[in-house]
Write a protein that holds these residues in place. Structure first.
Motif, PDB file in Angstrom:
ATOM      1  N   UNK A  25       2.282   9.701  29.767  1.00  0.00           N
ATOM      2  CA  UNK A  25       3.677   9.636  30.211  1.00  0.00           C
ATOM      3  C   UNK A  25       4.546   8.898  29.198  1.00  0.00           C
ATOM      4  N   UNK A  26       3.991   7.881  28.578  1.00  0.00           N
ATOM      5  CA  UNK A  26       4.723   7.186  27.505  1.00  0.00           C
ATOM      6  C   UNK A  26       4.971   8.158  26.357  1.00  0.00           C
ATOM      7  N   UNK A  27       3.977   8.981  26.052  1.00  0.00           N
ATOM      8  CA  UNK A  27       4.142  10.010  25.027  1.00  0.00           C
ATOM      9  C   UNK A  27       5.264  10.969  25.380  1.00  0.00           C
ATOM     10  N   UNK A  28       5.371  11.322  26.662  1.00  0.00           N
ATOM     11  CA  UNK A  28       6.453  12.206  27.109  1.00  0.00           C
ATOM     12  C   UNK A  28       7.811  11.572  26.837  1.00  0.00           C
ATOM     13  N   UNK A  86      -1.556  -0.230  23.500  1.00  0.00           N
ATOM     14  CA  UNK A  86      -1.037  -0.826  22.264  1.00  0.00           C
ATOM     15  C   UNK A  86      -0.501   0.250  21.332  1.00  0.00           C
ATOM     16  N   UNK A  87      -1.280   1.313  21.160  1.00  0.00           N
ATOM     17  CA  UNK A  87      -0.851   2.421  20.292  1.00  0.00           C
ATOM     18  C   UNK A  87       0.423   3.069  20.835  1.00  0.00           C
ATOM     19  N   UNK A  88       0.472   3.231  22.153  1.00  0.00           N
ATOM     20  CA  UNK A  88       1.606   3.925  22.770  1.00  0.00           C
ATOM     21  C   UNK A  88       2.895   3.102  22.721  1.00  0.00           C
ATOM     22  N   UNK A  89       2.812   1.827  23.089  1.00  0.00           N
ATOM     23  CA  UNK A  89       4.013   1.009  23.150  1.00  0.00           C
ATOM     24  C   UNK A  89       4.526   0.620  21.761  1.00  0.00           C
ATOM     25  N   UNK A 129      -0.749  10.574  20.474  1.00  0.00           N
ATOM     26  CA  UNK A 129      -1.666  11.709  20.361  1.00  0.00           C
ATOM     27  C   UNK A 129      -2.970  11.318  19.673  1.00  0.00           C
ATOM     28  N   UNK A 130      -2.872  10.499  18.637  1.00  0.00           N
ATOM     29  CA  UNK A 130      -4.075  10.050  17.932  1.00  0.00           C
ATOM     30  C   UNK A 130      -4.954   9.200  18.831  1.00  0.00           C
ATOM     31  N   UNK A 131      -4.344   8.435  19.720  1.00  0.00           N
ATOM     32  CA  UNK A 131      -5.099   7.555  20.623  1.00  0.00           C
ATOM     33  C   UNK A 131      -5.821   8.333  21.708  1.00  0.00           C
ATOM     34  N   UNK A 134      -2.217   6.797  12.208  1.00  0.00           N
ATOM     35  CA  UNK A 134      -2.776   7.732  13.185  1.00  0.00           C
ATOM     36  C   UNK A 134      -4.287   7.878  12.992  1.00  0.00           C
ATOM     37  N   UNK A 135      -4.709   7.931  11.747  1.00  0.00           N
ATOM     38  CA  UNK A 135      -6.143   8.037  11.453  1.00  0.00           C
ATOM     39  C   UNK A 135      -6.902   6.819  11.965  1.00  0.00           C
ATOM     40  N   UNK A 136      -6.367   5.641  11.732  1.00  0.00           N
ATOM     41  CA  UNK A 136      -7.016   4.412  12.183  1.00  0.00           C
ATOM     42  C   UNK A 136      -7.123   4.393  13.707  1.00  0.00           C
ATOM     43  N   UNK A 137      -6.063   4.790  14.387  1.00  0.00           N
ATOM     44  CA  UNK A 137      -6.063   4.819  15.854  1.00  0.00           C
ATOM     45  C   UNK A 137      -7.084   5.827  16.370  1.00  0.00           C
ATOM     46  N   UNK A 138      -7.122   6.996  15.759  1.00  0.00           N
ATOM     47  CA  UNK A 138      -8.053   8.058  16.172  1.00  0.00           C
ATOM     48  C   UNK A 138      -9.504   7.602  16.022  1.00  0.00           C
ATOM     49  N   UNK A 139      -9.803   6.948  14.918  1.00  0.00           N
ATOM     50  CA  UNK A 139     -11.165   6.453  14.676  1.00  0.00           C
ATOM     51  C   UNK A 139     -11.537   5.392  15.707  1.00  0.00           C
ATOM     52  N   UNK A 140     -10.609   4.475  15.990  1.00  0.00           N
ATOM     53  CA  UNK A 140     -10.892   3.433  16.977  1.00  0.00           C
ATOM     54  C   UNK A 140     -11.156   4.029  18.350  1.00  0.00           C
ATOM     55  N   UNK A 141     -10.356   5.003  18.760  1.00  0.00           N
ATOM     56  CA  UNK A 141     -10.585   5.655  20.051  1.00  0.00           C
ATOM     57  C   UNK A 141     -11.945   6.347  20.087  1.00  0.00           C
ATOM     58  N   UNK A 142     -12.346   6.933  18.965  1.00  0.00           N
ATOM     59  CA  UNK A 142     -13.652   7.595  18.895  1.00  0.00           C
ATOM     60  C   UNK A 142     -14.789   6.589  19.068  1.00  0.00           C
TER      61      UNK A 142
END
Length: 221
Positions: free
Chosen positions: A56-59, A119-122, A130-132, A195-203
Protein backbone atom coordinates in the motif's frame (compact mmCIF):
# COMPACT_ATOMS: atom_id res chain seq x y z
CA UNK A 1 20.32 -8.07 -19.55
CA UNK A 2 17.19 -6.88 -17.77
CA UNK A 3 17.61 -5.57 -14.24
CA UNK A 4 15.50 -8.43 -12.89
CA UNK A 5 17.76 -10.97 -14.62
CA UNK A 6 20.79 -9.28 -13.09
CA UNK A 7 19.23 -9.50 -9.62
CA UNK A 8 18.21 -13.12 -10.11
CA UNK A 9 21.80 -14.05 -10.90
CA UNK A 10 23.03 -12.15 -7.86
CA UNK A 11 20.85 -14.15 -5.46
CA UNK A 12 21.11 -17.55 -7.13
CA UNK A 13 23.16 -19.17 -4.36
CA UNK A 14 20.83 -17.73 -1.69
CA UNK A 15 17.73 -19.02 -3.47
CA UNK A 16 19.34 -22.42 -4.01
CA UNK A 17 19.70 -22.51 -0.23
CA UNK A 18 15.96 -21.95 0.06
CA UNK A 19 15.15 -24.67 -2.47
CA UNK A 20 17.19 -27.20 -0.50
CA UNK A 21 16.21 -26.04 2.99
CA UNK A 22 14.70 -28.91 5.03
CA UNK A 23 11.55 -26.88 5.66
CA UNK A 24 10.86 -26.55 1.92
CA UNK A 25 11.91 -30.07 0.99
CA UNK A 26 10.03 -31.36 4.03
CA UNK A 27 6.81 -29.81 2.75
CA UNK A 28 7.44 -31.29 -0.69
CA UNK A 29 8.05 -34.84 0.54
CA UNK A 30 5.71 -34.71 3.54
CA UNK A 31 8.44 -35.22 6.15
CA UNK A 32 8.23 -31.77 7.78
CA UNK A 33 6.98 -32.01 11.39
CA UNK A 34 3.53 -30.46 11.52
CA UNK A 35 4.49 -28.25 14.48
CA UNK A 36 7.02 -26.48 12.22
CA UNK A 37 4.34 -25.80 9.62
CA UNK A 38 1.95 -24.62 12.34
CA UNK A 39 4.57 -22.15 13.58
CA UNK A 40 5.25 -21.03 10.01
CA UNK A 41 1.57 -20.30 9.36
CA UNK A 42 1.34 -18.18 12.50
CA UNK A 43 4.44 -16.15 11.69
CA UNK A 44 3.58 -15.87 7.99
CA UNK A 45 0.16 -14.49 8.88
CA UNK A 46 1.91 -11.72 10.82
CA UNK A 47 4.31 -11.18 7.91
CA UNK A 48 1.53 -10.96 5.30
CA UNK A 49 -0.35 -8.31 7.26
CA UNK A 50 2.78 -6.11 7.14
CA UNK A 51 3.55 -7.12 3.53
CA UNK A 52 0.16 -5.75 2.46
CA UNK A 53 0.87 -2.47 4.25
CA UNK A 54 4.17 -2.14 2.39
CA UNK A 55 2.41 -2.81 -0.92
CA UNK A 56 0.00 0.00 0.00
CA UNK A 57 2.92 2.34 0.65
CA UNK A 58 4.14 1.44 -2.84
CA UNK A 59 0.71 2.41 -4.19
CA UNK A 60 1.04 5.83 -2.54
CA UNK A 61 4.54 6.32 -3.97
CA UNK A 62 3.56 5.48 -7.55
CA UNK A 63 3.68 8.35 -10.04
CA UNK A 64 0.71 7.26 -12.15
CA UNK A 65 -2.86 6.25 -11.37
CA UNK A 66 -2.59 2.83 -13.04
CA UNK A 67 0.40 1.77 -10.95
CA UNK A 68 -1.31 3.05 -7.81
CA UNK A 69 -4.36 0.95 -8.62
CA UNK A 70 -2.30 -2.17 -9.34
CA UNK A 71 -0.19 -1.89 -6.19
CA UNK A 72 -3.40 -1.43 -4.20
CA UNK A 73 -4.83 -4.50 -5.93
CA UNK A 74 -1.77 -6.52 -4.94
CA UNK A 75 -2.26 -5.41 -1.33
CA UNK A 76 -5.85 -6.61 -1.53
CA UNK A 77 -4.85 -9.99 -2.97
CA UNK A 78 -2.40 -10.50 -0.11
CA UNK A 79 -5.44 -10.66 2.13
CA UNK A 80 -8.01 -12.25 -0.16
CA UNK A 81 -5.75 -14.99 -1.51
CA UNK A 82 -2.76 -15.76 0.67
CA UNK A 83 -4.23 -14.66 3.99
CA UNK A 84 -7.46 -16.52 3.34
CA UNK A 85 -5.36 -19.59 2.52
CA UNK A 86 -3.67 -19.26 5.89
CA UNK A 87 -7.01 -18.89 7.64
CA UNK A 88 -7.99 -22.26 6.15
CA UNK A 89 -4.72 -23.73 7.38
CA UNK A 90 -5.28 -22.18 10.81
CA UNK A 91 -8.62 -23.91 11.23
CA UNK A 92 -7.06 -27.26 10.35
CA UNK A 93 -4.12 -26.63 12.65
CA UNK A 94 -6.19 -25.27 15.53
CA UNK A 95 -4.41 -21.91 15.77
CA UNK A 96 -7.20 -19.43 15.03
CA UNK A 97 -9.37 -17.47 17.42
CA UNK A 98 -12.83 -16.75 16.00
CA UNK A 99 -11.40 -17.42 12.53
CA UNK A 100 -8.44 -15.04 13.00
CA UNK A 101 -4.81 -15.98 13.58
CA UNK A 102 -3.48 -14.04 16.56
CA UNK A 103 0.29 -13.52 16.84
CA UNK A 104 1.07 -11.54 19.98
CA UNK A 105 4.80 -12.18 19.85
CA UNK A 106 6.33 -12.32 16.35
CA UNK A 107 9.59 -14.26 16.12
CA UNK A 108 12.85 -12.28 15.87
CA UNK A 109 13.24 -13.08 12.17
CA UNK A 110 9.62 -12.22 11.31
CA UNK A 111 9.94 -8.89 13.10
CA UNK A 112 13.33 -8.10 11.55
CA UNK A 113 12.17 -8.99 8.03
CA UNK A 114 9.05 -6.84 8.21
CA UNK A 115 11.05 -3.97 9.70
CA UNK A 116 13.40 -4.25 6.70
CA UNK A 117 10.39 -3.96 4.37
CA UNK A 118 9.06 -0.90 6.19
CA UNK A 119 12.48 0.74 6.20
CA UNK A 120 12.84 0.30 2.44
CA UNK A 121 9.30 1.54 1.84
CA UNK A 122 9.30 4.61 4.08
CA UNK A 123 12.82 5.76 3.25
CA UNK A 124 12.85 4.94 -0.45
CA UNK A 125 11.00 5.03 -3.75
CA UNK A 126 8.57 2.73 -5.48
CA UNK A 127 11.64 0.97 -6.88
CA UNK A 128 12.85 0.26 -3.35
CA UNK A 129 9.41 -1.09 -2.41
CA UNK A 130 9.43 -3.44 -5.39
CA UNK A 131 12.98 -4.60 -4.64
CA UNK A 132 11.99 -5.33 -1.03
CA UNK A 133 8.83 -7.31 -1.75
CA UNK A 134 9.72 -9.11 -4.98
CA UNK A 135 11.86 -11.90 -3.48
CA UNK A 136 8.82 -13.10 -1.54
CA UNK A 137 6.63 -13.24 -4.66
CA UNK A 138 9.27 -14.58 -6.99
CA UNK A 139 10.90 -17.18 -4.75
CA UNK A 140 7.56 -18.70 -3.78
CA UNK A 141 6.60 -18.92 -7.44
CA UNK A 142 9.85 -20.73 -8.28
CA UNK A 143 9.31 -23.08 -5.32
CA UNK A 144 5.79 -23.77 -6.57
CA UNK A 145 7.13 -24.50 -10.07
CA UNK A 146 10.05 -26.60 -8.81
CA UNK A 147 7.94 -28.84 -6.57
CA UNK A 148 4.75 -28.83 -8.67
CA UNK A 149 4.90 -32.58 -9.28
CA UNK A 150 5.49 -33.43 -5.62
CA UNK A 151 3.11 -35.68 -3.70
CA UNK A 152 3.77 -35.04 0.00
CA UNK A 153 0.83 -37.17 1.09
CA UNK A 154 -0.21 -34.45 3.55
CA UNK A 155 -3.23 -32.48 2.22
CA UNK A 156 -2.22 -29.19 3.83
CA UNK A 157 1.27 -29.41 2.31
CA UNK A 158 -0.15 -30.29 -1.10
CA UNK A 159 -2.41 -27.24 -0.99
CA UNK A 160 0.55 -24.99 -0.13
CA UNK A 161 2.57 -26.28 -3.11
CA UNK A 162 -0.39 -26.06 -5.49
CA UNK A 163 -1.14 -22.46 -4.48
CA UNK A 164 2.26 -21.11 -5.43
CA UNK A 165 2.60 -23.16 -8.60
CA UNK A 166 -0.63 -21.98 -10.23
CA UNK A 167 -0.93 -19.62 -13.21
CA UNK A 168 -2.79 -16.88 -11.34
CA UNK A 169 -0.01 -16.47 -8.80
CA UNK A 170 2.59 -16.62 -11.58
CA UNK A 171 0.84 -13.77 -13.42
CA UNK A 172 1.11 -11.56 -10.32
CA UNK A 173 4.83 -12.31 -10.02
CA UNK A 174 5.50 -11.54 -13.69
CA UNK A 175 3.61 -8.26 -13.41
CA UNK A 176 5.77 -7.08 -10.50
CA UNK A 177 8.98 -8.21 -12.21
CA UNK A 178 8.02 -6.19 -15.30
CA UNK A 179 7.13 -3.22 -13.10
CA UNK A 180 10.54 -3.30 -11.44
CA UNK A 181 12.31 -3.58 -14.81
CA UNK A 182 10.36 -0.58 -16.12
CA UNK A 183 11.30 1.43 -13.03
CA UNK A 184 14.97 0.42 -13.30
CA UNK A 185 15.16 1.65 -16.91
CA UNK A 186 14.60 5.20 -15.65
CA UNK A 187 16.62 4.88 -12.42
CA UNK A 188 20.13 6.17 -11.80
CA UNK A 189 23.01 3.81 -11.13
CA UNK A 190 22.93 4.81 -7.47
CA UNK A 191 19.21 3.97 -7.26
CA UNK A 192 19.78 0.59 -8.89
CA UNK A 193 22.60 -0.21 -6.48
CA UNK A 194 20.26 0.53 -3.59
CA UNK A 195 17.51 -1.62 -5.11
CA UNK A 196 20.01 -4.44 -5.54
CA UNK A 197 21.09 -4.25 -1.91
CA UNK A 198 17.47 -4.30 -0.72
CA UNK A 199 16.61 -7.24 -2.99
CA UNK A 200 19.57 -9.27 -1.72
CA UNK A 201 18.68 -8.55 1.91
CA UNK A 202 15.08 -9.65 1.37
CA UNK A 203 16.35 -12.85 -0.26
CA UNK A 204 18.47 -13.57 2.81
CA UNK A 205 15.48 -13.00 5.06
CA UNK A 206 13.43 -15.45 2.98
CA UNK A 207 16.01 -18.15 3.76
CA UNK A 208 16.02 -17.13 7.42
CA UNK A 209 12.21 -17.39 7.52
CA UNK A 210 12.41 -21.11 6.64
CA UNK A 211 15.08 -21.57 9.29
CA UNK A 212 12.96 -19.67 11.82
CA UNK A 213 10.02 -22.02 11.25
CA UNK A 214 12.12 -25.18 11.10
CA UNK A 215 13.83 -24.44 14.43
CA UNK A 216 10.73 -22.91 16.05
CA UNK A 217 12.79 -19.79 16.69
CA UNK A 218 12.04 -17.89 19.88
CA UNK A 219 13.46 -14.91 21.71
CA UNK A 220 16.48 -15.91 23.85
CA UNK A 221 15.29 -13.80 26.77
Amino acid sequence: MKFSEHLRKKVDSIWEGSFSHPFVTGVADGSLPIECFRYYVQQDSYYLSKFAQVQSIGAAKAKDFYTTSRMAYHATTSYEAEHMLHEGFAKELGISKDGVIVVDNPAPTALAYTNHLFSAAYKGSLGDVLAAILPCYWLYWEIGEKFKGSSPGVPIYQKWIDTYGNEWFGSLVKEQIERMDAYAEQASEEEKRQMESIFITSSKYEYMFWEMAYTLEDWPI
